[in-house]
Design a protein around this motif. Structure first.
Motif, PDB file in Angstrom:
ATOM      1  N   ILE A 120       0.974  -1.068  -0.056  1.00  0.00           N
ATOM      2  CA  ILE A 120       0.077  -0.070   0.084  1.00  0.00           C
ATOM      3  C   ILE A 120       1.024   1.306  -0.062  1.00  0.00           C
ATOM      4  O   ILE A 120       0.382   2.235  -0.307  1.00  0.00           O
ATOM      5  CB  ILE A 120      -0.956  -0.113   1.161  1.00  0.00           C
ATOM      6  CG1 ILE A 120      -0.157   0.262   2.548  1.00  0.00           C
ATOM      7  CG2 ILE A 120      -2.108  -0.987   1.267  1.00  0.00           C
ATOM      8  CD1 ILE A 120      -1.228   0.458   3.914  1.00  0.00           C
ATOM      9  N   THR A 121       2.118   1.182   0.544  1.00  0.00           N
ATOM     10  CA  THR A 121       2.923   2.426   0.746  1.00  0.00           C
ATOM     11  C   THR A 121       3.881   2.577  -0.586  1.00  0.00           C
ATOM     12  O   THR A 121       4.372   3.490  -0.753  1.00  0.00           O
ATOM     13  CB  THR A 121       3.731   2.427   1.668  1.00  0.00           C
ATOM     14  OG1 THR A 121       4.545   1.328   1.866  1.00  0.00           O
ATOM     15  CG2 THR A 121       2.827   2.320   3.150  1.00  0.00           C
ATOM     16  N   ASP A 122       4.061   1.470  -1.257  1.00  0.00           N
ATOM     17  CA  ASP A 122       5.175   1.649  -2.499  1.00  0.00           C
ATOM     18  C   ASP A 122       6.429   1.970  -1.820  1.00  0.00           C
ATOM     19  O   ASP A 122       7.148   2.502  -2.637  1.00  0.00           O
ATOM     20  CB  ASP A 122       4.628   2.584  -3.462  1.00  0.00           C
ATOM     21  CG  ASP A 122       4.302   1.849  -4.916  1.00  0.00           C
ATOM     22  OD1 ASP A 122       4.377   0.505  -4.959  1.00  0.00           O
ATOM     23  OD2 ASP A 122       4.030   2.688  -5.763  1.00  0.00           O
ATOM     24  N   THR A 123       6.784   1.439  -0.609  1.00  0.00           N
ATOM     25  CA  THR A 123       8.039   1.794  -0.067  1.00  0.00           C
ATOM     26  C   THR A 123       8.916   0.490   0.081  1.00  0.00           C
ATOM     27  O   THR A 123       8.189  -0.462   0.560  1.00  0.00           O
ATOM     28  CB  THR A 123       7.990   2.430   1.276  1.00  0.00           C
ATOM     29  OG1 THR A 123       7.047   3.737   1.106  1.00  0.00           O
ATOM     30  CG2 THR A 123       9.038   2.923   2.005  1.00  0.00           C
ATOM     31  N   VAL A 124       9.935   0.497  -0.129  1.00  0.00           N
ATOM     32  CA  VAL A 124      10.859  -0.842  -0.396  1.00  0.00           C
ATOM     33  C   VAL A 124      10.851  -0.998   1.176  1.00  0.00           C
ATOM     34  O   VAL A 124      10.956  -2.432   1.456  1.00  0.00           O
ATOM     35  CB  VAL A 124      12.281  -0.794  -0.676  1.00  0.00           C
ATOM     36  CG1 VAL A 124      13.000  -1.822  -0.649  1.00  0.00           C
ATOM     37  CG2 VAL A 124      11.990  -0.081  -2.276  1.00  0.00           C
ATOM     38  N   THR A 125      11.206  -0.289   2.151  1.00  0.00           N
ATOM     39  CA  THR A 125      11.514  -0.609   3.724  1.00  0.00           C
ATOM     40  C   THR A 125      10.572   0.390   4.331  1.00  0.00           C
ATOM     41  O   THR A 125      11.091   1.095   5.076  1.00  0.00           O
ATOM     42  CB  THR A 125      12.792  -0.339   4.177  1.00  0.00           C
ATOM     43  OG1 THR A 125      13.409   0.767   3.629  1.00  0.00           O
ATOM     44  CG2 THR A 125      13.828  -1.739   3.503  1.00  0.00           C
TER      45      THR A 125
END
Lengths: 258, 258
Positions: free
Chosen positions: B82-87
């Motif tokens: 949902i955040t499209d963030t790797v970490t």
């Protein structure tokens, strides 16, 4: 002129490999993508080792053939493959990697200099080099463990400024020591009780400005070597500025007497 | 508290859809990713509609449960989705989308304002909002056909500054007209023979600064409405500065009397 249509061709593979730091160091070459950068290189008298173009671009600019004996006509697919650009302009050049490992000499100890201490983001590094160029700085020295200055993303952000100023990698501690021998101020950018507002800095014609890592700021070692620390007074509630924005604000203050 | 482990769960699908402008408009909500933004929202009194966290983060911060009745425990995989963030940091919140379609009122016609005319790059828009906040500006108005101010990339670059200043979308021509009724200067940023150096601008406590599109600059219509045009004297051979860097240099000159 050689025509290349496959991404499996050895030349094409080698150009692609120029995206890696290791292969750039091994071969002493890097790739310029697009008309703006190729023109900047030509105008700056940089040797064009290999010229790579699509049939349209090469046909539209027959004068390019005189630049080098090694001209390659490639497909758009090959061009996309080697440049990592979605819509490449259809022109690229391989040029010599400058020897960036410069030890300061007396000639270098003049003008405004920007020192980058472990700046990680390639876009930030490239944008700061471009800004230093616009601010009339003499050069930029990038510390080890910063983004590689000849990586494709840095090259793209610099927009040719590497041809306008001196661009080196090096040991910033050594550079600072040498600037001190000519009594040039070294401005750090860490917020501490002794820091003074950037508006009050009035350097002469020779000085250095140090920008630090995006998250951690400047290293303690370098901080202990500065002659003064500058800060940008924040008026709102933002806790910090983007490092490239800060560098721009500072450089266009410090360049008043250049 | 509900536990969600699948990216096919309807809640998860909806959070993912908040990455699109259309769905943000339909629902009147957007997503904040990470501790810094969630904390900024809470401190600013913004209503937390839904709180989403991994089991570790929710367990480590039991006080979060009091913020909203809707708390969801999700897996790291769901959080990444949902955040499209790797970490991702393991915490996110859904908050109300402010009504950004503001028509200027007398209260708004005060302080420093930044107007963005069709600025395309989300990182540039977000960085300029963050810089305006640090420069003590009262607000930012973003024109139509600019990057959407509540897209994930703009949100990330703003770093919470949307909670510190007024942030609107609107018709810049109308805003300019209204600023003129209170005799506030409107500074354009197009290089032309009548432009004056940014160092010579001495605005009072109310003014607006317009930054234009990355490639094309300001629209002719807005240019015809400005009271003065500012330029940044370039000393090197660089042809231009990054728009966010330029905006930073200008805002930290114009904010002297704020």
């Amino acid at each position: 002129m050689e025509k290349l249509t496959s991404i499996h061709n050895q030349h094409v593979k080698n150009w692609k490999k120029l995206q890696t730091k290791k292969y750039r160091r091994q071969t002493g070459m890097y790739l310029l993508d697009g008309w703006h950068l190729v023109n900047e290189a030509v105008q700056s008298g940089v040797q064009i080792l290999q010229l790579i173009g699509t049939s349209e671009q090469l046909a539209a600019h027959p004068d390019l053939n005189s630049l080098t004996d090694e001209v390659y006509e490639v497909t758009e697919e090959v061009m996309q493959h080697i440049t990592d650009t979605v819509t490449p302009q259809g022109i690229a050049a391989v040029v010599p990697l400058p020897d960036a490992h410069k030890v300061p000499d007396m000639e270098s100890l003049h003008g405004g200099w920007l020192f980058l201490d472990r700046v990680q983001d390639p876009g930030n590094v490239g944008t700061m080099v471009r800004t230093a160029d616009a601010a009339g700085f003499a050069g930029v020295v990038v510390s080890h463990r910063s983004a590689d200055i000849f990586s494709p993303k840095v090259i793209r952000s610099m927009q040719g400024s590497q041809f306008h100023l001196k661009l080196y990698e090096g040991d910033l501690a050594k550079w600072i020591e040498d600037f001190k021998t000519v009594n040039a101020p070294i401005y750090g950018t860490q917020l501490n009780p002794q820091a003074k507002s950037f508006r009050d800095a009035e350097p002469g014609k020779t000085f250095a400005l140090i920008m630090g890592n995006e998250g951690q700021g400047m290293s303690d070692q370098l901080l202990s070597q500065t002659t003064a620390n500058l800060y940008i007074p924040m008026r709102g509630q933002a806790e910090s500025l983007n490092v490239a924005v800060s560098a721009g604000i500072l450089m266009f203050q410090l360049n008043k007497n250049l």
